[in-house]
Scaffold this active site. Structure first.
Site, PDB file in Angstrom:
ATOM      1  CG  ASP A 282      -1.819   1.125   1.367  1.00 29.32           C
ATOM      2  OD1 ASP A 282      -1.457   2.237   0.933  1.00 29.32           O
ATOM      3  OD2 ASP A 282      -2.929   0.922   1.884  1.00 29.32           O
TER       4      ASP A 282
ATOM      5  CE1 TYR B 259      -8.216  11.153  -8.530  1.00 31.56           C
ATOM      6  CE2 TYR B 259      -9.442  12.548 -10.043  1.00 31.56           C
ATOM      7  CZ  TYR B 259      -8.435  11.641  -9.808  1.00 31.56           C
ATOM      8  OH  TYR B 259      -7.641  11.218 -10.854  1.00 31.56           O
TER       9      TYR B 259
END
Lengths: 232, 96
Positions: free
Chosen positions: A51, A143
């Site tokens: 990750d 975002y």
């Protein structure tokens, strides 16, 4: 000179995979990572499962690169996740997840990459923004905020790393048909494309063209720039 | 452990040499690294910290962050001298 050592995040699918395959074909030693196993192979490619916001896992990747290759020439911070939802319906967990991957992940890889690149006084870092930032797209608040942060990082790191011989730039693609936009209704995509001076979806090769420009040895006087596709 | 790291810091600094650290002279345990009368400028300190972290990883096979929040927030910086840096690194390695 031996072949460049190139690290690309988010290589399991989409743009990241395409760009990784491109540089493998060009003979680079390519190291990639994603949260899952890779389902593609190449003799020039090595995959790590990580990750990008997990500091311990990320440091292990860099430790392996340092031991195996002793250097890193190019970093492409492609890994990213999107959240497309009205802000009133966006859970804070989603915001945190988007920030962790897009901002913290990009920061971590830039930091660790620069430690390796500074040894050779050479490095090329390309971060990934989006045209959603200048277009201020509704429905993508988290975002867009995360990618605006990536642009901010790009600008400041370009200054901090300049004396180390490392350039830091960003590319801002338009929508390309990848998993990231699969769930977006067609009329939304059409409306978005309609706001671009050049009205078409992006192609993988459009992104590669910009990345190739930024990572070129001749681009040593180009840093702190964000180049948007489609004329945005 | 602390002695070993002290020796490692001095060796790392010598290997980095004049070009990368712009050191005025040689180092010993009491050399002031940073701050008033320090031998390093800010980029020199960054370069040394990164190189020492890498040397510890190479030689002791341990990952250590010398520039963590604790180090950066201490009233008395652990980067004052070679020996305070060694002390801090040893402390970190022992789980401090």
């Amino acid at each position: 000179m031996s072949s460049p050592v190139t690290l690309i995040t988010g290589t399991r699918k989409g743009i990241g995979r395409h760009v990784a395959e491109h540089f493998c074909k060009k003979g680079h030693t390519v190291i990639g990572c994603s949260r899952g196993e890779s389902d593609w192979e190449d003799e020039n490619y090595r995959h790590f499962i990580a990750d990008v916001s997990d500091e311990v896992a990320v440091k292990k990747i860099f430790s392996a690169i340092r031991k195996e290759h002793g250097r890193l020439d190019i970093l492409l911070n492609n890994a990213g996740i999107a959240s497309m939802n009205h802000s009133l319906l966006t859970p804070v967990k989603t915001v945190q997840r988007v920030m962790e991957t897009n901002v913290v992940g990009t920061f971590l890889f830039c930091r660790e990459a620069a430690k390796l690149m500074k040894k050779n006084k050479f490095g090329r870092i390309v971060n990934f923004s989006t045209v959603a930032v200048p277009l201020k797209l509704e429905g993508e608040a988290a975002y867009v905020a995360s990618k605006a942060a990536v642009e901010g990082l790009t600008n400041v790191l370009a200054r901090e790393f300049a004396e180390l011989g490392i350039t830091v730039n960003a590319v801002g693609p338009v929508p390309i048909s990848t998993d990231l936009i699969r769930a977006v209704p067609k009329d939304k995509i059409d409306a978005l494309v309609g706001r671009q001076p050049i009205k078409r979806l992006g192609e993988m090769d459009d992104v590669i063209n910009v990345v190739e420009f930024f990572v070129s040895r001749s681009s040593d006087f180009v840093t702190g720039q964000c180049l948007y596709l489609g004329g945005v | 452990m602390q002695d070993k790291i002290l020796e490692l810091i001095i060796r790392t600094a010598r290997e980095l040499g004049e070009d990368e650290l712009s050191l005025g002279g040689d180092l010993d345990a009491d050399t002031r690294l940073f701050g008033a009368d320090g031998v390093l400028d800010s980029m020199g300190l960054v370069t040394l910290i990164v190189a020492v972290e890498q040397a510890i990883e190479d030689e002791l096979d341990e990952s250590v962050a010398l520039a963590d929040e604790k180090a950066l927030s201490q009233a008395r910086s652990p980067y004052r001298t070679v020996s305070t840096m060694a002390e801090y690194a040893a402390d970190q390695l022992q789980g401090g």
